[in-house]
Structure formats: structure tokens, C-alpha cells
Write a protein that holds these residues in place. Structure first.
Motif, mmCIF file in Angstrom:
data_model
loop_
_atom_site.group_PDB
_atom_site.id
_atom_site.type_symbol
_atom_site.label_atom_id
_atom_site.label_comp_id
_atom_site.label_asym_id
_atom_site.label_seq_id
_atom_site.Cartn_x
_atom_site.Cartn_y
_atom_site.Cartn_z
ATOM 1 N N VAL A 56 39.863 53.085 53.385
ATOM 2 C CA VAL A 56 39.476 52.036 52.820
ATOM 3 C C VAL A 56 40.185 51.634 51.675
ATOM 4 O O VAL A 56 40.256 52.529 50.880
ATOM 5 C CB VAL A 56 37.883 51.950 52.659
ATOM 6 C CG1 VAL A 56 37.458 50.319 51.892
ATOM 7 C CG2 VAL A 56 37.146 52.114 53.728
ATOM 8 N N ILE A 57 40.796 50.273 51.480
ATOM 9 C CA ILE A 57 41.553 49.979 50.503
ATOM 10 C C ILE A 57 41.128 48.672 49.900
ATOM 11 O O ILE A 57 41.065 47.552 50.676
ATOM 12 C CB ILE A 57 43.017 49.991 50.414
ATOM 13 C CG1 ILE A 57 43.638 51.490 50.743
ATOM 14 C CG2 ILE A 57 43.791 49.412 49.401
ATOM 15 C CD1 ILE A 57 45.138 51.620 50.595
ATOM 16 N N THR A 58 40.719 48.585 48.582
ATOM 17 C CA THR A 58 40.451 47.277 47.910
ATOM 18 C C THR A 58 41.151 46.911 47.101
ATOM 19 O O THR A 58 41.453 47.554 45.875
ATOM 20 C CB THR A 58 38.980 47.605 47.401
ATOM 21 O OG1 THR A 58 37.820 47.629 48.433
ATOM 22 C CG2 THR A 58 38.459 46.070 46.817
ATOM 23 N N LEU A 59 42.059 45.886 47.069
ATOM 24 C CA LEU A 59 42.881 45.142 46.173
ATOM 25 C C LEU A 59 42.301 43.757 45.650
ATOM 26 O O LEU A 59 42.940 43.188 45.461
ATOM 27 C CB LEU A 59 44.278 45.053 47.115
ATOM 28 C CG LEU A 59 44.994 46.315 47.097
ATOM 29 C CD1 LEU A 59 46.311 46.134 47.914
ATOM 30 C CD2 LEU A 59 44.956 47.192 45.942
ATOM 31 N N ALA A 60 40.948 43.367 45.830
ATOM 32 C CA ALA A 60 40.633 42.126 45.543
ATOM 33 C C ALA A 60 40.617 41.727 44.347
ATOM 34 O O ALA A 60 40.882 42.562 43.099
ATOM 35 C CB ALA A 60 39.134 42.029 46.033
ATOM 36 N N SER A 69 40.487 47.047 42.789
ATOM 37 C CA SER A 69 40.300 45.483 42.410
ATOM 38 C C SER A 69 40.253 45.262 41.049
ATOM 39 O O SER A 69 40.067 45.991 40.164
ATOM 40 C CB SER A 69 38.711 45.282 43.142
ATOM 41 O OG SER A 69 37.755 46.209 42.458
ATOM 42 N N ALA A 70 40.730 43.968 40.549
ATOM 43 C CA ALA A 70 40.283 43.390 39.441
ATOM 44 C C ALA A 70 41.321 44.317 38.400
ATOM 45 O O ALA A 70 40.861 44.501 37.334
ATOM 46 C CB ALA A 70 39.148 43.388 39.071
ATOM 47 N N CYS A 71 42.717 44.540 38.805
ATOM 48 C CA CYS A 71 43.354 45.409 37.963
ATOM 49 C C CYS A 71 44.426 44.786 37.372
ATOM 50 O O CYS A 71 45.492 45.133 36.982
ATOM 51 C CB CYS A 71 43.883 46.849 38.579
ATOM 52 S SG CYS A 71 42.479 47.997 38.936
ATOM 53 N N LEU A 76 41.702 42.011 50.557
ATOM 54 C CA LEU A 76 42.457 41.449 49.849
ATOM 55 C C LEU A 76 41.965 40.017 49.186
ATOM 56 O O LEU A 76 42.707 39.176 48.993
ATOM 57 C CB LEU A 76 44.006 41.155 50.497
ATOM 58 C CG LEU A 76 44.717 42.368 51.030
ATOM 59 C CD1 LEU A 76 45.338 42.170 52.002
ATOM 60 C CD2 LEU A 76 45.588 42.929 49.516
ATOM 61 N N GLU A 77 40.703 40.041 49.227
ATOM 62 C CA GLU A 77 40.178 38.523 48.575
ATOM 63 C C GLU A 77 40.514 38.367 47.393
ATOM 64 O O GLU A 77 40.790 39.149 46.555
ATOM 65 C CB GLU A 77 38.555 39.094 48.760
ATOM 66 C CG GLU A 77 37.679 37.650 48.222
ATOM 67 C CD GLU A 77 36.505 37.671 48.473
ATOM 68 O OE1 GLU A 77 35.769 36.937 48.096
ATOM 69 O OE2 GLU A 77 35.844 39.057 48.984
ATOM 70 N N GLY A 78 40.573 37.177 47.109
ATOM 71 C CA GLY A 78 40.647 36.559 45.594
ATOM 72 C C GLY A 78 42.329 36.881 44.934
ATOM 73 O O GLY A 78 42.326 37.203 43.980
#
Length: 235
Positions: free
Chosen positions: A108-112, A84-86, A135-137
Motif C-alpha cells: 500500500v502506498i499513499t501519495l495523497a 502524503s502531504a510531503c 494519489l488523491e489530491g
């Protein structure tokens, strides 16, 4: 002994405070490191190319964030990957390569809070074992059709993207329990298909311009929780 990712790809600071990038044992520093980072960004690995005086610093931070988080997933044998945030505009090919030996363990994968405009079929096929995907935001307007073939996904977060149409392929996922589409621009919801989903428990459609009549047209009646924002509904 298990090979450690930190020996393969490391972004750090030298004794003099300069950025240094180590790739497979080879270390470059200062402007050379910045050039390598810029080269990585320009070869469609996923990092946003920025302009201005902060380009080198920002790009270095983006690559460093991805490297550190991959380190955590591989070395600590986590079942999660948080990118996230990258400042990513797509999923870097380098990540597929680094994680190829642990892919099946990641659930679990977070790409927010990145800048994705699309999600590729390659991502879905490589991480078909996922249970949760955040995939939020981002700036997504659609999902690849192959997402409907996922066999283990229980939760997907697509809040605060750019969807104008409901991603109907989600209704093909029999294991899906929670869908979050809050804060998009969706006006119609396929209630009949959603009502037929065997595992669905909650659908969040808050802050969407939903057509109210469409919500009551489902046959059979829905058995899941439907979250909407009443003042946003239109007749």
C-alpha cells in the motif's frame, strides 16, 4: 544486525534548536543543514522549491517527513508507505534506494495531497506488487501506459486530480476492484471496457461532467456499482 535507516539519514534538532541533517554518520547543522536540504530540493529528488523567508523551515520539514516515514516502513517492517502531504512534485529517487530491500513487501502506498503532475513508469515497475495506490489530491492528467501491467492492484484513488479523459489503461488490470475518480473533469467513460473488467466492484465518478447517454450505452450491462452526482450529469 540489520542496518537501521535512522543511522543513515536523520533530520533532527541539535541541543541549541538548530536544524541538523545526518547522512551516513555525517552531521551538519544550522545554515549548513539548510544548504544541504536546498541542494536536495534542487536536484529533482521531488521536493518543491519554495521561495521566501520560510524556505529553509518548510524544506526541512518536507525532507524530515519523508525520512521519518521511510524509517517507519523499514524499521517496523510495514507493508505500507505513507508519503502524503510531503510537498512532493515527483517520487524521490532516494526513496527507491532506501527501500530497495523491502520493496516487494510494500503493498500500500499513499501519495495523497502532494503536487504530482505525472507518475513515472519507473514507479510502476518498481512497485508492481502494489495492492492499493492512493494519489488523491494531486495534479495528474494521465497515467503511464505500463500501469495496465500491474498484476495485484485492487484499489486506486485518483480523486481530486486534473483528469479530462478516463485513464483507460486501468481497464487492463484484471485484479482491480475499486476506482475512485471523483472530482475530476471527465465527460466520457468507457463503459464497454469497464463492463468487461472481471473484478471491478465500484467506480466513483462523482463530481465529473459525465455525459449521461454514455452511461447507458454499455453492452453487456454493468455488474459494478457506479457512483455519479446526478446534478453534474449532462445530456
Amino acid at each position: 544486525m540489520r542496518s537501521r535507516l535512522s543511522r543513515t539519514f536523520v533530520v533532527s534538532k541539535s541541543a541549541f534548536g538548530a536544524t541538523q541533517l545526518t547522512v551516513i554518520g555525517q552531521t551538519v547543522r544550522g545554515s549548513a543543514a539548510a544548504a544541504v536540504l536546498q541542494s536536495i530540493a534542487n536536484k529533482s529528488t521531488g521536493y518543491r522549491t519554495l521561495k521566501g523567508n520560510c524556505t529553509q523551515k518548510t524544506m526541512g520539514e518536507a525532507v524530515a517527513n519523508v525520512a521519518r516515514r521511510m524509517n517507519e516502513t523499514v524499521e517496523e517492517e510495514k507493508d505500507t508507505l505513507d508519503l502524503s502531504a510531503c510537498k512532493l512534485i515527483n517520487f524521490p529517487d532516494a526513496v527507491y534506494k532506501v527501500l530497495r530491500n523491502v520493496t516487494e513487501k510494500i503493498h500500500v502506498i499513499t501519495l495523497a495531497n502532494n503536487e504530482f503532475k505525472s507518475l513515472t513508469s519507473k514507479f510502476i515497475t518498481n512497485f508492481g506488487q502494489l495492492k492499493e495506490l492512493n494519489l488523491e489530491g494531486n495534479h495528474l492528467t494521465k497515467l503511464p501506459d505500463v500501469i495496465g501491467t500491474m498484476l495485484h492492484l485492487t484499489t486506486i484513488n485518483l480523486a481530486r486530480n486534473k483528469f479530462t479523459a478516463f485513464p483507460e489503461k486501468l481497464t487492463d488490470i484484471k485484479t482491480l476492484e475499486r476506482i475512485n475518480l471523483e472530482g475530476n473533469e471527465i465527460s466520457e467513460v468507457p463503459m464497454d471496457k469497464l463492463a468487461a473488467m472481471p473484478s471491478l466492484q465500484c467506480l466513483n465518478m462523482k463530481s465529473n461532467p459525465i455525459k449521461k447517454k454514455k452511461l447507458t450505452a454499455s453492452t453487456p450491462p454493468i455488474t459494478f456499482e457506479l457512483l455519479t452526482t446526478p446534478e453534474d450529469n449532462v445530456v
